[in-house]
Motif scaffolding. Sequence first.
Motif, PDB file in Angstrom:
ATOM      1  N   VAL A  42     -21.261  19.655   4.576  1.00  0.00           N
ATOM      2  CA  VAL A  42     -21.043  19.973   3.164  1.00  0.00           C
ATOM      3  C   VAL A  42     -19.802  19.260   2.650  1.00  0.00           C
ATOM      4  CG1 VAL A  42     -20.465  21.839   1.566  1.00  0.00           C
ATOM      5  CG2 VAL A  42     -22.274  22.163   3.246  1.00  0.00           C
ATOM      6  N   GLY A  43     -18.777  19.187   3.453  1.00  0.00           N
ATOM      7  CA  GLY A  43     -17.554  18.493   3.038  1.00  0.00           C
ATOM      8  C   GLY A  43     -17.750  16.997   2.904  1.00  0.00           C
ATOM      9  N   GLY A  44     -18.602  16.437   3.736  1.00  0.00           N
ATOM     10  CA  GLY A  44     -18.848  14.996   3.700  1.00  0.00           C
ATOM     11  C   GLY A  44     -19.693  14.580   2.520  1.00  0.00           C
ATOM     12  N   ASP A  45     -20.820  15.263   2.321  1.00  0.00           N
ATOM     13  CA  ASP A  45     -21.731  14.926   1.225  1.00  0.00           C
ATOM     14  C   ASP A  45     -22.594  16.148   0.920  1.00  0.00           C
ATOM     15  OD1 ASP A  45     -23.434  13.844  -0.625  1.00  0.00           O
ATOM     16  OD2 ASP A  45     -24.071  12.160   0.620  1.00  0.00           O
ATOM     17  N   PRO A  46     -22.191  16.946  -0.062  1.00  0.00           N
ATOM     18  CA  PRO A  46     -22.927  18.179  -0.367  1.00  0.00           C
ATOM     19  C   PRO A  46     -24.394  17.951  -0.734  1.00  0.00           C
ATOM     20  CG  PRO A  46     -20.831  18.135  -1.533  1.00  0.00           C
ATOM     21  CD  PRO A  46     -21.007  16.799  -0.888  1.00  0.00           C
ATOM     22  N   ARG A  47     -24.672  16.877  -1.455  1.00  0.00           N
ATOM     23  CA  ARG A  47     -26.063  16.627  -1.843  1.00  0.00           C
ATOM     24  C   ARG A  47     -26.928  16.307  -0.629  1.00  0.00           C
ATOM     25  NH1 ARG A  47     -25.624  12.635  -6.810  1.00  0.00           N
ATOM     26  NH2 ARG A  47     -27.405  11.794  -5.691  1.00  0.00           N
ATOM     27  N   ALA A  48     -26.404  15.510   0.287  1.00  0.00           N
ATOM     28  CA  ALA A  48     -27.145  15.200   1.509  1.00  0.00           C
ATOM     29  C   ALA A  48     -27.319  16.452   2.369  1.00  0.00           C
ATOM     30  CB  ALA A  48     -26.437  14.113   2.296  1.00  0.00           C
ATOM     31  N   ALA A  49     -26.288  17.296   2.429  1.00  0.00           N
ATOM     32  CA  ALA A  49     -26.388  18.536   3.196  1.00  0.00           C
ATOM     33  C   ALA A  49     -27.449  19.450   2.599  1.00  0.00           C
ATOM     34  CB  ALA A  49     -25.029  19.240   3.227  1.00  0.00           C
ATOM     35  N   GLN A  50     -27.503  19.522   1.293  1.00  0.00           N
ATOM     36  CA  GLN A  50     -28.515  20.348   0.638  1.00  0.00           C
ATOM     37  C   GLN A  50     -29.918  19.807   0.917  1.00  0.00           C
ATOM     38  OE1 GLN A  50     -28.108  20.655  -3.612  1.00  0.00           O
ATOM     39  NE2 GLN A  50     -29.148  22.627  -3.649  1.00  0.00           N
ATOM     40  N   ARG A  51     -30.055  18.506   0.889  1.00  0.00           N
ATOM     41  CA  ARG A  51     -31.354  17.895   1.198  1.00  0.00           C
ATOM     42  C   ARG A  51     -31.760  18.130   2.645  1.00  0.00           C
ATOM     43  NH1 ARG A  51     -29.727  12.478  -1.819  1.00  0.00           N
ATOM     44  NH2 ARG A  51     -30.131  13.153  -3.942  1.00  0.00           N
ATOM     45  N   GLY A  53     -31.317  20.867   4.116  1.00  0.00           N
ATOM     46  CA  GLY A  53     -31.674  22.269   4.244  1.00  0.00           C
ATOM     47  C   GLY A  53     -30.500  23.210   4.441  1.00  0.00           C
ATOM     48  N   ILE A  54     -29.298  22.735   4.227  1.00  0.00           N
ATOM     49  CA  ILE A  54     -28.107  23.570   4.371  1.00  0.00           C
ATOM     50  C   ILE A  54     -27.804  24.219   3.026  1.00  0.00           C
ATOM     51  CG2 ILE A  54     -25.628  23.549   4.848  1.00  0.00           C
ATOM     52  CD1 ILE A  54     -26.170  21.151   6.706  1.00  0.00           C
ATOM     53  N   SER A  55     -27.559  25.528   3.050  1.00  0.00           N
ATOM     54  CA  SER A  55     -27.193  26.243   1.833  1.00  0.00           C
ATOM     55  C   SER A  55     -25.717  25.957   1.524  1.00  0.00           C
ATOM     56  CB  SER A  55     -27.407  27.748   2.005  1.00  0.00           C
ATOM     57  OG  SER A  55     -26.908  28.437   0.879  1.00  0.00           O
ATOM     58  N   VAL A  56     -25.502  25.037   0.603  1.00  0.00           N
ATOM     59  CA  VAL A  56     -24.151  24.583   0.285  1.00  0.00           C
ATOM     60  C   VAL A  56     -23.299  25.735  -0.245  1.00  0.00           C
ATOM     61  CG1 VAL A  56     -22.807  23.028  -1.176  1.00  0.00           C
ATOM     62  CG2 VAL A  56     -24.902  22.215  -0.090  1.00  0.00           C
ATOM     63  N   VAL A  57     -23.868  26.554  -1.116  1.00  0.00           N
ATOM     64  CA  VAL A  57     -23.111  27.678  -1.689  1.00  0.00           C
ATOM     65  C   VAL A  57     -22.700  28.658  -0.594  1.00  0.00           C
ATOM     66  CG1 VAL A  57     -23.248  29.644  -3.269  1.00  0.00           C
ATOM     67  CG2 VAL A  57     -24.195  27.442  -3.947  1.00  0.00           C
ATOM     68  N   ARG A  58     -23.612  28.957   0.308  1.00  0.00           N
ATOM     69  CA  ARG A  58     -23.308  29.907   1.390  1.00  0.00           C
ATOM     70  C   ARG A  58     -22.213  29.356   2.304  1.00  0.00           C
ATOM     71  NH1 ARG A  58     -28.234  31.867   4.543  1.00  0.00           N
ATOM     72  NH2 ARG A  58     -28.426  33.128   2.683  1.00  0.00           N
ATOM     73  N   VAL A  59     -22.309  28.085   2.664  1.00  0.00           N
ATOM     74  CA  VAL A  59     -21.319  27.484   3.557  1.00  0.00           C
ATOM     75  C   VAL A  59     -19.949  27.460   2.887  1.00  0.00           C
ATOM     76  CG1 VAL A  59     -20.636  25.343   4.720  1.00  0.00           C
ATOM     77  CG2 VAL A  59     -22.983  26.145   4.874  1.00  0.00           C
ATOM     78  N   ARG A  60     -19.903  27.084   1.612  1.00  0.00           N
ATOM     79  CA  ARG A  60     -18.620  27.072   0.904  1.00  0.00           C
ATOM     80  C   ARG A  60     -18.040  28.481   0.803  1.00  0.00           C
ATOM     81  NH1 ARG A  60     -19.688  22.805  -4.057  1.00  0.00           N
ATOM     82  NH2 ARG A  60     -19.361  20.937  -2.800  1.00  0.00           N
ATOM     83  N   THR A  61     -18.887  29.475   0.554  1.00  0.00           N
ATOM     84  CA  THR A  61     -18.411  30.849   0.450  1.00  0.00           C
ATOM     85  C   THR A  61     -17.832  31.323   1.775  1.00  0.00           C
ATOM     86  OG1 THR A  61     -20.083  31.309  -1.233  1.00  0.00           O
ATOM     87  CG2 THR A  61     -19.089  33.193  -0.131  1.00  0.00           C
ATOM     88  N   VAL A  62     -18.536  31.060   2.865  1.00  0.00           N
ATOM     89  CA  VAL A  62     -18.040  31.459   4.187  1.00  0.00           C
ATOM     90  C   VAL A  62     -16.721  30.743   4.496  1.00  0.00           C
ATOM     91  CG1 VAL A  62     -18.504  31.316   6.666  1.00  0.00           C
ATOM     92  CG2 VAL A  62     -20.287  32.090   5.110  1.00  0.00           C
ATOM     93  N   ALA A  63     -16.643  29.467   4.184  1.00  0.00           N
ATOM     94  CA  ALA A  63     -15.415  28.711   4.451  1.00  0.00           C
ATOM     95  C   ALA A  63     -14.236  29.279   3.656  1.00  0.00           C
ATOM     96  CB  ALA A  63     -15.624  27.235   4.117  1.00  0.00           C
ATOM     97  N   LEU A  64     -14.469  29.627   2.416  1.00  0.00           N
ATOM     98  CA  LEU A  64     -13.400  30.206   1.599  1.00  0.00           C
ATOM     99  C   LEU A  64     -12.955  31.569   2.110  1.00  0.00           C
ATOM    100  CD1 LEU A  64     -14.556  29.177  -1.973  1.00  0.00           C
ATOM    101  CD2 LEU A  64     -12.531  28.381  -0.771  1.00  0.00           C
ATOM    102  N   ILE A  65     -13.913  32.379   2.531  1.00  0.00           N
ATOM    103  CA  ILE A  65     -13.575  33.699   3.059  1.00  0.00           C
ATOM    104  C   ILE A  65     -12.774  33.578   4.349  1.00  0.00           C
ATOM    105  CG2 ILE A  65     -14.560  35.792   4.114  1.00  0.00           C
ATOM    106  CD1 ILE A  65     -16.834  35.540   2.017  1.00  0.00           C
ATOM    107  N   VAL A  66     -13.221  32.687   5.247  1.00  0.00           N
ATOM    108  CA  VAL A  66     -12.506  32.501   6.520  1.00  0.00           C
ATOM    109  C   VAL A  66     -11.095  31.974   6.275  1.00  0.00           C
ATOM    110  CG1 VAL A  66     -12.467  31.136   8.639  1.00  0.00           C
ATOM    111  CG2 VAL A  66     -14.573  32.237   7.904  1.00  0.00           C
ATOM    112  N   SER A  67     -10.958  31.040   5.338  1.00  0.00           N
ATOM    113  CA  SER A  67      -9.622  30.503   5.079  1.00  0.00           C
ATOM    114  C   SER A  67      -8.720  31.545   4.405  1.00  0.00           C
ATOM    115  CB  SER A  67      -9.708  29.235   4.229  1.00  0.00           C
ATOM    116  OG  SER A  67     -10.165  29.531   2.922  1.00  0.00           O
ATOM    117  N   ALA A  68      -9.299  32.441   3.631  1.00  0.00           N
ATOM    118  CA  ALA A  68      -8.493  33.489   2.981  1.00  0.00           C
ATOM    119  C   ALA A  68      -8.049  34.546   3.982  1.00  0.00           C
ATOM    120  CB  ALA A  68      -9.290  34.132   1.846  1.00  0.00           C
TER     121      ALA A  68
END
Length: 70
Positions: A42-51, A53-68
């Motif tokens: 997701v950090g490298g290329d969100p559009r490619a990650a979404q294509r 099959g990776i849920s970009v929103v979910r991954v970003r949310t988890v990353a933000l929660i873990v960093s907080a």
Amino acid sequence: LYDVTQGTTLGIPTLLLIGVGLTLVAAGVVSKTRIGRKVQAVGGDPRAAQRAGISVVRVRTVALIVSAVG
């Protein structure tokens, strides 16, 4: 806390050893776990990650929660 910031272990500052240890743990988590690889994708290329099959929103949310929390 003063002892950790001012102490040494085998002549190496303890704070440096802690930093190196945490860096190694973080690198291991990112490279060896499924969520870590997804975060890299997701950090490298969100559009490619979404294509892929990776849920970009979910991954970003988890990353933000873990960093907080961490």
